[in-house]
Structure formats: C-alpha cells, structure tokens
Design a protein around this motif. Structure first.
Motif, PDB file in Angstrom:
ATOM      1  N   UNK A  52      11.610  60.180  48.959  1.00  0.00           N
ATOM      2  CA  UNK A  52      12.762  59.285  49.120  1.00  0.00           C
ATOM      3  C   UNK A  52      12.976  58.972  50.596  1.00  0.00           C
ATOM      4  N   UNK A  53      12.857  59.986  51.447  1.00  0.00           N
ATOM      5  CA  UNK A  53      13.019  59.795  52.884  1.00  0.00           C
ATOM      6  C   UNK A  53      11.990  58.814  53.435  1.00  0.00           C
ATOM      7  N   UNK A  54      10.760  58.915  52.944  1.00  0.00           N
ATOM      8  CA  UNK A  54       9.728  57.992  53.400  1.00  0.00           C
ATOM      9  C   UNK A  54      10.085  56.546  53.052  1.00  0.00           C
ATOM     10  N   UNK A  55      10.532  56.309  51.824  1.00  0.00           N
ATOM     11  CA  UNK A  55      10.901  54.955  51.421  1.00  0.00           C
ATOM     12  C   UNK A  55      12.110  54.447  52.216  1.00  0.00           C
ATOM     13  N   UNK A  56      13.072  55.330  52.479  1.00  0.00           N
ATOM     14  CA  UNK A  56      14.219  54.935  53.295  1.00  0.00           C
ATOM     15  C   UNK A  56      13.782  54.567  54.716  1.00  0.00           C
ATOM     16  N   UNK A  57      12.852  55.330  55.265  1.00  0.00           N
ATOM     17  CA  UNK A  57      12.362  55.048  56.607  1.00  0.00           C
ATOM     18  C   UNK A  57      11.637  53.706  56.656  1.00  0.00           C
ATOM     19  N   UNK A  58      10.794  53.457  55.670  1.00  0.00           N
ATOM     20  CA  UNK A  58      10.073  52.173  55.628  1.00  0.00           C
ATOM     21  C   UNK A  58      11.063  51.019  55.537  1.00  0.00           C
ATOM     22  N   UNK A  59      12.081  51.172  54.702  1.00  0.00           N
ATOM     23  CA  UNK A  59      13.098  50.128  54.580  1.00  0.00           C
ATOM     24  C   UNK A  59      13.849  49.947  55.902  1.00  0.00           C
ATOM     25  N   UNK A  60      14.200  51.055  56.539  1.00  0.00           N
ATOM     26  CA  UNK A  60      14.952  50.970  57.802  1.00  0.00           C
ATOM     27  C   UNK A  60      14.139  50.258  58.875  1.00  0.00           C
ATOM     28  N   UNK A  61      12.849  50.565  58.948  1.00  0.00           N
ATOM     29  CA  UNK A  61      12.002  49.909  59.949  1.00  0.00           C
ATOM     30  C   UNK A  61      11.846  48.416  59.688  1.00  0.00           C
ATOM     31  N   UNK A  62      12.090  47.983  58.474  1.00  0.00           N
ATOM     32  CA  UNK A  62      11.940  46.559  58.168  1.00  0.00           C
ATOM     33  C   UNK A  62      13.020  45.708  58.834  1.00  0.00           C
ATOM     34  N   UNK A  63      14.114  46.331  59.282  1.00  0.00           N
ATOM     35  CA  UNK A  63      15.191  45.542  59.861  1.00  0.00           C
ATOM     36  C   UNK A  63      15.708  46.026  61.196  1.00  0.00           C
ATOM     37  N   UNK A  64      15.021  46.994  61.809  1.00  0.00           N
ATOM     38  CA  UNK A  64      15.494  47.489  63.102  1.00  0.00           C
ATOM     39  C   UNK A  64      14.346  47.503  64.100  1.00  0.00           C
ATOM     40  N   UNK A  65      14.668  47.607  65.366  1.00  0.00           N
ATOM     41  CA  UNK A  65      13.643  47.687  66.402  1.00  0.00           C
ATOM     42  C   UNK A  65      12.854  48.982  66.245  1.00  0.00           C
TER      43      UNK A  65
END
Length: 112
Positions: A52-65
C-alpha cells in the motif's frame, strides 16, 4: 498551502513505518515451524502495508516535485523511533536523539 500529494507522501511514510513495526513484532516471536515464521498475520499485514505504501508513494510522485520525496521519506526514521518507543518500550538514547536531530536539521536546511 500543502498539496494533497505531499500529504499522501506523509501517509505513505506512516504506512511504511507501521509495516516495519509489524514485521519487527513478528521477528521477536518464536514459532513452531519455519512456515509459521513466514506465514503469520504480522508478516502478511506488514508486507501488505508495504505494498500500500508503494502505491501511495507512486501516486504522490505523480503530482509533486521529485526533490521533495526523499526529504519526506527521511521522516520515516523519526516515525519508526517514536513507534518503537510506544510499541516496544525502546529507550531513546542520546545517540538516537542526535541522529534524529540531524535528520530534522537537514530537512529544515533543505527547505530554507
């Protein structure tokens, strides 16, 4: 204002830290067989939360620097220290505190 992607990254860090605690709980127990050692609720939950953490990280990187990711991820060390204190009763030594202060100082300097 903090973007939702930064908040998701913080959620990812907290999720990964909780998974580390679950895996440590599993490691501290003794089991009858090797199968039970690796196939128990703590291990399943821990690795599930890492996923779950991995998917959250991938999602977060999609919209942040991208430069902000490692800085936020370093907060995981702080969260694990705090969880270790409350869950396992681990002692927070001066050395650990100095390390955490170095991490926090690095984060503050990075964002100045």
């Amino acid at each position: 204002m903090v973007s939702r992607f930064v908040l998701v990254m913080f959620l990812s860090v907290i999720t990964a830290s909780i998974s580390q605690v679950l895996l440590k709980k599993s490691a501290l127990r003794s089991y009858d067989t090797v199968v039970k050692e690796y196939l128990n609720p703590y291990v399943f939950s821990g690795y599930g939360l890492l996923l779950v953490s991995m998917f959250l990280t991938v999602y977060a990187y999609s919209g942040m620097d991208y430069k902000n990711g490692p800085v936020i991820e370093s907060m995981g060390n702080v969260v694990v220290l705090i969880l270790g204190y409350f869950v396992f009763g681990e002692r927070i030594s001066i050395r650990k505190m100095a390390g955490i202060m170095c991490i926090i100082t690095g984060i503050v300097v990075f964002y100045l």
